[in-house]
Design an enzyme around this catalytic site. Structure first.
Site, PDB file in Angstrom:
ATOM      1  N   ASP A   1      -6.169 -12.953  -2.876  1.00  0.00           N
ATOM      2  CA  ASP A   1      -5.481 -11.661  -2.867  1.00  0.00           C
ATOM      3  C   ASP A   1      -4.924 -11.377  -4.268  1.00  0.00           C
ATOM      4  OD1 ASP A   1      -4.649  -9.257  -1.783  1.00  0.00           O
ATOM      5  OD2 ASP A   1      -2.808 -10.055  -0.914  1.00  0.00           O
TER       6      ASP A   1
ATOM      7  N   HIS B   1      -5.581 -11.734   5.528  1.00  0.00           N
ATOM      8  CA  HIS B   1      -4.426 -12.576   5.176  1.00  0.00           C
ATOM      9  C   HIS B   1      -3.477 -12.790   6.372  1.00  0.00           C
ATOM     10  CE1 HIS B   1      -2.545  -8.667   4.434  1.00  0.00           C
ATOM     11  NE2 HIS B   1      -3.032  -8.557   3.213  1.00  0.00           N
TER      12      HIS B   1
ATOM     13  N   ASN C   1       0.587 -12.417   6.997  1.00  0.00           N
ATOM     14  CA  ASN C   1       1.149 -11.398   6.121  1.00  0.00           C
ATOM     15  C   ASN C   1       0.781 -10.004   6.613  1.00  0.00           C
ATOM     16  OD1 ASN C   1       0.251 -13.800   3.848  1.00  0.00           O
ATOM     17  ND2 ASN C   1       2.375 -13.187   4.042  1.00  0.00           N
TER      18      ASN C   1
ATOM     19  N   HIS D   1       0.837  -1.194   0.000  1.00  0.00           N
ATOM     20  CA  HIS D   1       0.000   0.000   0.000  1.00  0.00           C
ATOM     21  C   HIS D   1       0.875   1.247   0.000  1.00  0.00           C
ATOM     22  CE1 HIS D   1      -4.013  -1.855   1.086  1.00  0.00           C
ATOM     23  NE2 HIS D   1      -3.170  -2.868   1.205  1.00  0.00           N
TER      24      HIS D   1
ATOM     25  N   ALA E   1       3.343  -8.105  -3.257  1.00  0.00           N
ATOM     26  CA  ALA E   1       2.283  -7.176  -3.667  1.00  0.00           C
ATOM     27  C   ALA E   1       1.094  -7.926  -4.239  1.00  0.00           C
ATOM     28  CB  ALA E   1       2.833  -6.179  -4.681  1.00  0.00           C
TER      29      ALA E   1
ATOM     30  N   HIS F   1      -2.843  -5.660   8.322  1.00  0.00           N
ATOM     31  CA  HIS F   1      -1.857  -4.605   8.072  1.00  0.00           C
ATOM     32  C   HIS F   1      -1.660  -3.813   9.362  1.00  0.00           C
ATOM     33  CE1 HIS F   1      -1.089  -4.974   3.752  1.00  0.00           C
ATOM     34  NE2 HIS F   1      -2.356  -5.354   3.638  1.00  0.00           N
TER      35      HIS F   1
END
Length: 377
Positions: free
Chosen positions: A267, A209, A212, A134, A302, A188
């Site tokens: 994803d 996810h 990750n 991101h 990514a 995240h």
């Protein structure tokens, strides 16, 4: 119009059965064992599993959901449908609020057409320390009022928000999301174990996810992974492409969370189904080599070029799940996470006729959505 599929190996939650099923008006009406009561479309002993449900997908075939372009988004949807995904979310990435609103409004059209199950905002309310691919310049602290505006832009089709619970305003934004009928997902994030539990207590019910873009497990400071894995209120997403997560860690998560809380996702990004090369993820350039996607600047993973049929095969061959278990984590559990478990995700009478036909090698031989063939076996 009635369709009978015969000579099938039907994968249900309780096993694999030789049998048949009938379909009328887009729904399964009967599932039986043995010989079909009348002649039908013989599947020659191939497997029948429910259509895959992908709750985290950014695009494919040159179409990027974050771009908010309906025509190229349709190309992405068609690609994933051919690979057996009959229900999918359109995931956006962090960006300016005006850009996110515009993309949500455009994708709402595809939700209204029945092609998408909803819109997922992956950001912008995420940690700069765990932002992955991101754009860090697009990240911001959560605001319940601001998020309410995004929900309004999506015309009732916003279904999920990924948020870092440690950020100022996050818990109130989680509560706003849940009150609006939006699933709050934690990810995240650089949260502690306790901060993660606070996010779950505020209403979060999905782990974006798992593993990750999260701090690793620690034996003194367990962090978010332990909290998300052990809390029975949370469904954990896993990217089963062999790049994001080692099969042993998929097995570990499955052993802790079980089939009812484990959801495989793709994803997937714009290059899915296309040759290796350089592709843009918003303002970020990424290189795809041997199907693996990494940012050119910094080398962060990514997204993926995964499709759900590959995730299914890997679940059986690499992770060691049985066919019914693989069906659970690619169809039933993600359907339940979206609140759609009473409509789809299982081969059962009364549910939508979303089906994938697999050969002995678990390759897709046919796909049916709402009773109509996308690819006829």
């Amino acid at each position: 119009m009635s369709i009978t599929l015969s000579d099938a190996r039907i994968v249900t939650p309780d096993g694999v059965h030789d049998g048949w099923l009938t379909i009328e008006d887009g729904r399964i009406t009967h599932v039986g064992q043995g010989a079909a009561p009348r002649a039908g479309h013989s599947l020659g002993g191939r497997y029948v599993v429910p259509g895959f449900v992908d709750i985290h997908n950014h695009g494919g075939a040159g179409g990027s959901f974050p771009e908010g372009e309906p025509e190229t988004a349709r190309d992405a949807i068609a690609l994933h449908q051919r690979h057996g995904t009959t229900t999918m979310m359109a995931s956006l990435v962090s960006g300016a609020i005006d850009d996110l609103s515009r993309a949500a409004a455009a994708l709402a059209e595809l939700c209204e057409d029945g092609l998408l199950a909803g819109i997922h905002f992956e950001g912008p309310y995420i940690s700069k320390d765990r932002c992955g691919a991101h754009d860090p310049q697009a990240l911001r602290d959560p605001s319940p009022a601001e998020f309410a505006g995004l929900v309004k832009a999506g015309r009732g089709h916003v279904r999920m928000l990924t948020i870092a619970p440690e950020l100022p305003g996050a818990l109130d934004t989680i509560r706003e999301a849940v009150a609006s009928g939006v699933i709050a997902a934690l990810g995240h994030s650089d949260a502690t174990f306790e901060q993660t539990l606070a996010g779950i207590d505020a209403g979060a019910s999905v782990a974006t996810h798992l593993y990750n873009a999260l701090p690793p497990l620690g034996h003194r400071a367990p962090g978010p992974i332990a909290a998300l894995l052990e809390d029975e209120r949370v469904t954990v997403e896993l990217i089963n492409d062999g790049v994001h997560v080692h099969p042993a860690m998929i097995r570990l998560a499955y052993e802790v969370a079980g089939p009812g809380r484990t959801a495989l996702i793709t994803d997937a990004m714009v290059a899915t189904g296309l040759p290796d090369g350089v592709y843009m993820l918003g303002t970020m350039a990424a290189n795809v080599a041997n199907g693996e996607v990494r940012l050119i600047e910094g080398g962060s993973i990514a997204g993926s070029t995964l499709t759900m049929d590959v995730a299914f095969r890997r679940a059986v061959r690499e992770v060691g799940l049985t066919l019914p278990e693989a069906v659970q984590v690619t169809s039933a559990t993600p359907a339940r996470a979206l609140g759609l478990g009473d409509r789809l995700g299982t081969v059962a009478a009364g549910l939508l006729a979303d089906l994938v036909i697999l050969d002995d090698e678990l390759n897709v031989a046919g796909v049916m959505r709402r009773g109509a063939w996308i690819t006829e076996p």
